[in-house]
Design a protein around this motif. Structure first.
Motif, PDB file in Angstrom:
ATOM      1  N   HIS A  78      51.863  37.926 -16.971  1.00 34.32           N
ATOM      2  CA  HIS A  78      51.765  39.078 -16.100  1.00 34.32           C
ATOM      3  C   HIS A  78      51.952  40.470 -16.915  1.00 34.32           C
ATOM      4  O   HIS A  78      53.241  40.114 -16.619  1.00 34.32           O
ATOM      5  CB  HIS A  78      52.794  39.212 -14.873  1.00 34.32           C
ATOM      6  CG  HIS A  78      52.383  37.850 -14.170  1.00 34.32           C
ATOM      7  ND1 HIS A  78      51.510  38.479 -12.248  1.00 34.32           N
ATOM      8  CD2 HIS A  78      51.864  36.420 -14.141  1.00 34.32           C
ATOM      9  CE1 HIS A  78      51.357  36.817 -12.547  1.00 34.32           C
ATOM     10  NE2 HIS A  78      51.301  36.191 -12.899  1.00 34.32           N
ATOM     11  N   GLN A  79      50.876  41.515 -16.670  1.00 33.95           N
ATOM     12  CA  GLN A  79      51.802  43.003 -17.083  1.00 33.95           C
ATOM     13  C   GLN A  79      51.079  43.974 -15.954  1.00 33.95           C
ATOM     14  O   GLN A  79      49.847  43.848 -15.664  1.00 33.95           O
ATOM     15  CB  GLN A  79      50.370  42.883 -17.907  1.00 33.95           C
ATOM     16  CG  GLN A  79      51.287  42.063 -19.027  1.00 33.95           C
ATOM     17  CD  GLN A  79      50.146  41.940 -21.051  1.00 33.95           C
ATOM     18  OE1 GLN A  79      49.208  42.156 -21.160  1.00 33.95           O
ATOM     19  NE2 GLN A  79      51.541  42.224 -21.721  1.00 33.95           N
ATOM     20  N   THR A  80      51.913  44.464 -16.293  1.00 32.15           N
ATOM     21  CA  THR A  80      51.569  46.274 -15.449  1.00 32.15           C
ATOM     22  C   THR A  80      51.685  46.895 -16.455  1.00 32.15           C
ATOM     23  O   THR A  80      52.667  47.090 -17.662  1.00 32.15           O
ATOM     24  CB  THR A  80      52.390  46.016 -14.605  1.00 32.15           C
ATOM     25  OG1 THR A  80      54.053  46.786 -15.065  1.00 32.15           O
ATOM     26  CG2 THR A  80      52.125  45.230 -13.201  1.00 32.15           C
ATOM     27  N   TRP A  81      50.564  48.445 -16.345  1.00 35.14           N
ATOM     28  CA  TRP A  81      50.420  49.087 -17.382  1.00 35.14           C
ATOM     29  C   TRP A  81      51.267  50.931 -16.514  1.00 35.14           C
ATOM     30  O   TRP A  81      50.769  51.164 -15.207  1.00 35.14           O
ATOM     31  CB  TRP A  81      48.668  49.498 -17.788  1.00 35.14           C
ATOM     32  CG  TRP A  81      49.455  48.250 -18.861  1.00 35.14           C
ATOM     33  CD1 TRP A  81      49.029  48.377 -20.013  1.00 35.14           C
ATOM     34  CD2 TRP A  81      47.800  47.054 -18.713  1.00 35.14           C
ATOM     35  NE1 TRP A  81      48.959  47.624 -20.322  1.00 35.14           N
ATOM     36  CE2 TRP A  81      48.288  46.750 -19.862  1.00 35.14           C
ATOM     37  CE3 TRP A  81      48.150  46.896 -17.264  1.00 35.14           C
ATOM     38  CZ2 TRP A  81      47.089  45.215 -19.479  1.00 35.14           C
ATOM     39  CZ3 TRP A  81      47.923  45.443 -17.023  1.00 35.14           C
ATOM     40  CH2 TRP A  81      47.436  44.634 -18.627  1.00 35.14           C
ATOM     41  N   HIS A  82      51.916  51.586 -17.017  1.00 34.36           N
ATOM     42  CA  HIS A  82      51.698  53.239 -16.496  1.00 34.36           C
ATOM     43  C   HIS A  82      50.473  53.698 -16.295  1.00 34.36           C
ATOM     44  O   HIS A  82      49.413  53.246 -16.587  1.00 34.36           O
ATOM     45  CB  HIS A  82      52.516  53.884 -17.295  1.00 34.36           C
ATOM     46  CG  HIS A  82      54.475  52.997 -18.104  1.00 34.36           C
ATOM     47  ND1 HIS A  82      55.213  53.201 -16.822  1.00 34.36           N
ATOM     48  CD2 HIS A  82      54.797  52.742 -18.508  1.00 34.36           C
ATOM     49  CE1 HIS A  82      56.105  53.109 -16.533  1.00 34.36           C
ATOM     50  NE2 HIS A  82      56.012  52.505 -17.512  1.00 34.36           N
ATOM     51  N   ARG A  83      50.390  54.762 -15.667  1.00 30.25           N
ATOM     52  CA  ARG A  83      49.027  56.061 -15.516  1.00 30.25           C
ATOM     53  C   ARG A  83      48.522  56.259 -16.917  1.00 30.25           C
ATOM     54  O   ARG A  83      47.557  56.393 -16.720  1.00 30.25           O
ATOM     55  CB  ARG A  83      49.453  56.990 -14.870  1.00 30.25           C
ATOM     56  CG  ARG A  83      49.435  56.205 -13.524  1.00 30.25           C
ATOM     57  CD  ARG A  83      48.969  56.903 -11.563  1.00 30.25           C
ATOM     58  NE  ARG A  83      47.257  57.247 -12.246  1.00 30.25           N
ATOM     59  CZ  ARG A  83      46.364  57.200 -11.522  1.00 30.25           C
ATOM     60  NH1 ARG A  83      46.983  57.482 -10.290  1.00 30.25           N
ATOM     61  NH2 ARG A  83      45.358  57.773 -11.591  1.00 30.25           N
ATOM     62  N   ASN A  84      49.511  56.259 -17.810  1.00 31.89           N
ATOM     63  CA  ASN A  84      49.239  57.208 -19.283  1.00 31.89           C
ATOM     64  C   ASN A  84      48.117  55.887 -19.999  1.00 31.89           C
ATOM     65  O   ASN A  84      47.767  56.139 -21.416  1.00 31.89           O
ATOM     66  CB  ASN A  84      50.118  58.074 -19.834  1.00 31.89           C
ATOM     67  CG  ASN A  84      51.266  57.047 -20.342  1.00 31.89           C
ATOM     68  OD1 ASN A  84      50.825  55.950 -20.049  1.00 31.89           O
ATOM     69  ND2 ASN A  84      52.376  57.388 -20.917  1.00 31.89           N
ATOM     70  N   GLY A  85      48.219  54.720 -19.879  1.00 29.55           N
ATOM     71  CA  GLY A  85      47.650  53.646 -20.105  1.00 29.55           C
ATOM     72  C   GLY A  85      48.700  52.554 -20.926  1.00 29.55           C
ATOM     73  O   GLY A  85      48.828  51.756 -21.917  1.00 29.55           O
ATOM     74  N   THR A  86      50.301  53.164 -21.285  1.00 31.44           N
ATOM     75  CA  THR A  86      50.897  52.623 -21.674  1.00 31.44           C
ATOM     76  C   THR A  86      51.809  51.168 -21.038  1.00 31.44           C
ATOM     77  O   THR A  86      51.365  51.080 -19.950  1.00 31.44           O
ATOM     78  CB  THR A  86      51.895  52.982 -22.188  1.00 31.44           C
ATOM     79  OG1 THR A  86      53.323  53.574 -20.806  1.00 31.44           O
ATOM     80  CG2 THR A  86      51.602  54.338 -23.758  1.00 31.44           C
ATOM     81  N   LEU A  87      51.771  50.338 -22.046  1.00 33.51           N
ATOM     82  CA  LEU A  87      52.706  48.682 -21.162  1.00 33.51           C
ATOM     83  C   LEU A  87      53.856  49.263 -20.322  1.00 33.51           C
ATOM     84  O   LEU A  87      54.310  49.709 -20.704  1.00 33.51           O
ATOM     85  CB  LEU A  87      52.829  47.863 -21.900  1.00 33.51           C
ATOM     86  CG  LEU A  87      52.544  46.660 -21.333  1.00 33.51           C
ATOM     87  CD1 LEU A  87      51.224  46.113 -20.584  1.00 33.51           C
ATOM     88  CD2 LEU A  87      53.320  45.272 -22.659  1.00 33.51           C
ATOM     89  N   ALA A  88      54.167  48.999 -19.258  1.00 36.30           N
ATOM     90  CA  ALA A  88      54.860  49.305 -18.435  1.00 36.30           C
ATOM     91  C   ALA A  88      55.641  48.065 -18.047  1.00 36.30           C
ATOM     92  O   ALA A  88      57.406  48.070 -18.699  1.00 36.30           O
ATOM     93  CB  ALA A  88      54.851  49.267 -16.549  1.00 36.30           C
ATOM     94  N   THR A  89      55.223  46.653 -18.162  1.00 39.52           N
ATOM     95  CA  THR A  89      55.812  45.144 -17.568  1.00 39.52           C
ATOM     96  C   THR A  89      55.350  44.651 -18.327  1.00 39.52           C
ATOM     97  O   THR A  89      53.704  44.363 -18.684  1.00 39.52           O
ATOM     98  CB  THR A  89      56.237  45.159 -16.738  1.00 39.52           C
ATOM     99  OG1 THR A  89      55.096  45.005 -15.904  1.00 39.52           O
ATOM    100  CG2 THR A  89      56.989  46.542 -15.771  1.00 39.52           C
ATOM    101  N   HIS A  90      55.930  43.600 -18.841  1.00 38.87           N
ATOM    102  CA  HIS A  90      55.363  41.884 -19.600  1.00 38.87           C
ATOM    103  C   HIS A  90      56.417  40.833 -19.615  1.00 38.87           C
ATOM    104  O   HIS A  90      57.634  40.794 -19.213  1.00 38.87           O
ATOM    105  CB  HIS A  90      55.641  42.183 -20.806  1.00 38.87           C
ATOM    106  CG  HIS A  90      54.357  40.851 -21.814  1.00 38.87           C
ATOM    107  ND1 HIS A  90      53.701  40.328 -22.069  1.00 38.87           N
ATOM    108  CD2 HIS A  90      55.480  39.947 -22.205  1.00 38.87           C
ATOM    109  CE1 HIS A  90      53.644  39.589 -23.101  1.00 38.87           C
ATOM    110  NE2 HIS A  90      54.433  38.380 -22.284  1.00 38.87           N
ATOM    111  N   ASP A  91      55.876  40.230 -17.897  1.00 40.26           N
ATOM    112  CA  ASP A  91      56.324  39.176 -17.444  1.00 40.26           C
ATOM    113  C   ASP A  91      56.039  37.783 -17.831  1.00 40.26           C
ATOM    114  O   ASP A  91      53.940  38.007 -18.113  1.00 40.26           O
ATOM    115  CB  ASP A  91      56.445  38.986 -16.058  1.00 40.26           C
ATOM    116  CG  ASP A  91      57.648  40.284 -15.500  1.00 40.26           C
ATOM    117  OD1 ASP A  91      58.264  40.377 -16.562  1.00 40.26           O
ATOM    118  OD2 ASP A  91      57.603  40.821 -14.559  1.00 40.26           O
ATOM    119  N   GLU A  92      56.466  36.405 -18.490  1.00 42.90           N
ATOM    120  CA  GLU A  92      56.011  35.406 -18.428  1.00 42.90           C
ATOM    121  C   GLU A  92      56.591  34.035 -17.868  1.00 42.90           C
ATOM    122  O   GLU A  92      57.772  33.994 -17.603  1.00 42.90           O
ATOM    123  CB  GLU A  92      55.961  35.174 -19.897  1.00 42.90           C
ATOM    124  CG  GLU A  92      54.995  36.223 -21.145  1.00 42.90           C
ATOM    125  CD  GLU A  92      55.944  35.550 -22.673  1.00 42.90           C
ATOM    126  OE1 GLU A  92      55.695  34.162 -23.139  1.00 42.90           O
ATOM    127  OE2 GLU A  92      55.531  36.298 -23.420  1.00 42.90           O
TER     128      GLU A  92
END
Length: 119
Positions: A78-92
């Motif tokens: 599961h991943q989320t991104w900041h508004r600027n396109g950089t990766l915010a979270t990565h959960d496995e």
């Protein structure tokens, strides 16, 4: 077989969190739209339970989140991104929903959290 796709406003979330469409547990995809009409979320359901891929986008079109669920339980990456396109979270998660890895970054890419969870 085609997948049924309905709008978020056309489904109901019951007290047990199952999603229904026209009174029956829903199987298919639910799309949620921003006021301008653009899709900001797509969630897959099976017999009323979240099951399958899910994704979210910012109203301006950039991806916001993605992951998969197995009958209500988060699995895989599961991943989320900041508004600027950089990766915010990565959960496995393992196939049973146990969190294995959690990583977090700020908008500039600096590591905020990097943990591996053991047994």
């Amino acid at each position: 077989m085609t997948t049924m796709r309905v709008e978020y406003d056309d489904v109901e979330t019951e007290d047990d969190l199952r999603v229904t469409h026209q009174g029956k547990p829903f199987t298919g995809e639910v799309v949620e739209r921003a006021p301008g009409g653009q899709v900001v979320a797509l969630t897959t359901y099976f017999e009323g339970m979240e099951d399958g891929p899910a994704a979210e986008w910012y109203p301006t079109g950039e991806r916001k989140a993605e992951g998969a669920v197995s009958y209500g339980t988060a699995i895989g990456v599961h991943q989320t991104w900041h508004r600027n396109g950089t990766l915010a979270t990565h959960d496995e998660f393992d196939p049973k929903g146990k969190l294995l890895v959690r990583r977090r970054w700020d908008e500039n890419g600096a590591v905020l959290e990097d943990r591996t969870h053991h047994g």
